[in-house]
Write an enzyme that holds these catalytic residues in place. Structure first.
Site, PDB file in Angstrom:
ATOM      1  N   GLY A  50       0.806  -1.225   0.000  1.00 12.42           N
ATOM      2  CA  GLY A  50       0.000   0.000   0.000  1.00 12.42           C
ATOM      3  C   GLY A  50       0.836   1.270   0.000  1.00 12.42           C
ATOM      4  O   GLY A  50       0.299   2.359   0.060  1.00 12.42           O
ATOM      5  N   CYS A  51       2.159   1.120  -0.046  1.00 11.55           N
ATOM      6  CA  CYS A  51       3.031   2.288  -0.148  1.00 11.55           C
ATOM      7  C   CYS A  51       3.511   2.411  -1.586  1.00 11.55           C
ATOM      8  O   CYS A  51       3.868   1.407  -2.195  1.00 11.55           O
ATOM      9  CB  CYS A  51       4.259   2.132   0.743  1.00 11.55           C
ATOM     10  SG  CYS A  51       3.907   2.262   2.477  1.00 11.55           S
ATOM     11  N   GLU A  52       3.546   3.635  -2.104  1.00  8.51           N
ATOM     12  CA  GLU A  52       4.089   3.840  -3.450  1.00  8.51           C
ATOM     13  C   GLU A  52       5.595   3.592  -3.449  1.00  8.51           C
ATOM     14  O   GLU A  52       6.156   3.062  -4.386  1.00  8.51           O
ATOM     15  CB  GLU A  52       3.812   5.267  -3.917  1.00  8.51           C
ATOM     16  CG  GLU A  52       2.395   5.453  -4.391  1.00  8.51           C
ATOM     17  CD  GLU A  52       2.192   6.817  -5.035  1.00  8.51           C
ATOM     18  OE1 GLU A  52       3.143   7.612  -5.094  1.00  8.51           O
ATOM     19  OE2 GLU A  52       1.073   7.064  -5.483  1.00  8.51           O
ATOM     20  N   SER A  53       6.249   4.029  -2.355  1.00  7.44           N
ATOM     21  CA  SER A  53       7.688   3.792  -2.218  1.00  7.44           C
ATOM     22  C   SER A  53       7.866   2.443  -1.526  1.00  7.44           C
ATOM     23  O   SER A  53       6.944   1.918  -0.924  1.00  7.44           O
ATOM     24  CB  SER A  53       8.329   4.867  -1.347  1.00  7.44           C
ATOM     25  OG  SER A  53       7.799   6.118  -1.657  1.00  7.44           O
TER      26      SER A  53
END
Length: 137
Positions: A50-53
């Site tokens: 759920g994190c872009e990074s």
């Protein structure tokens, strides 16, 4: 609700700087101070979904209190995650449930840094912490 000593220090540091640029610089410094994770901890099982990074998170329970370590490939996220760790390290599982993420970054004067995707990413990190604190050890 107990507030860890690192969180008190973070609040003091961020509330003492006036300008947005100074806060952004301070944020980077917090990220740089984040202890590096060992390579064997940077595995897919520790990646936060759920994190872009890329954000890796590990947690350990010590005498009923949680200690988390994390790392990210993105400088800004590293700083934000470092500040999240300052807020949660040393809390019990019950206290972790009660952490108010928007309120914490608001107190730090960093709400402007929280784009929707960063906000979602940090929420995903906090959610993962809560999951870890409830999984059987």
């Amino acid at each position: 609700m107990s507030v860890p000593i690192d969180a008190v220090a973070a609040l003091a540091a961020f509330q003492s700087v006036g300008s947005w640029e100074q806060r952004a610089r301070l944020l980077m410094q917090w990220g740089e101070r984040l202890p590096a994770l060992a390579d064997e901890e940077k595995v897919d099982a520790n990646l936060v979904q759920g994190c872009e990074s890329l954000v890796w998170l590990v947690g350990r329970l010590h005498d009923g209190h949680w200690q988390f370590a994390a790392s990210s490939d993105a400088r800004m996220i590293r700083g934000l995650v470092a500040l999240l760790l300052a807020r949660v390290n040393g809390l019990s599982a019950a206290e972790l449930q009660a952490v108010d993420l928007p309120d914490w970054f608001n107190q730090l004067g960093l709400s402007r840094q929280l784009s929707p995707s960063r906000s979602n990413g940090l929420n995903a990190v906090l959610q993962r912490m809560r999951e870890l604190s409830h999984s059987p050890h």
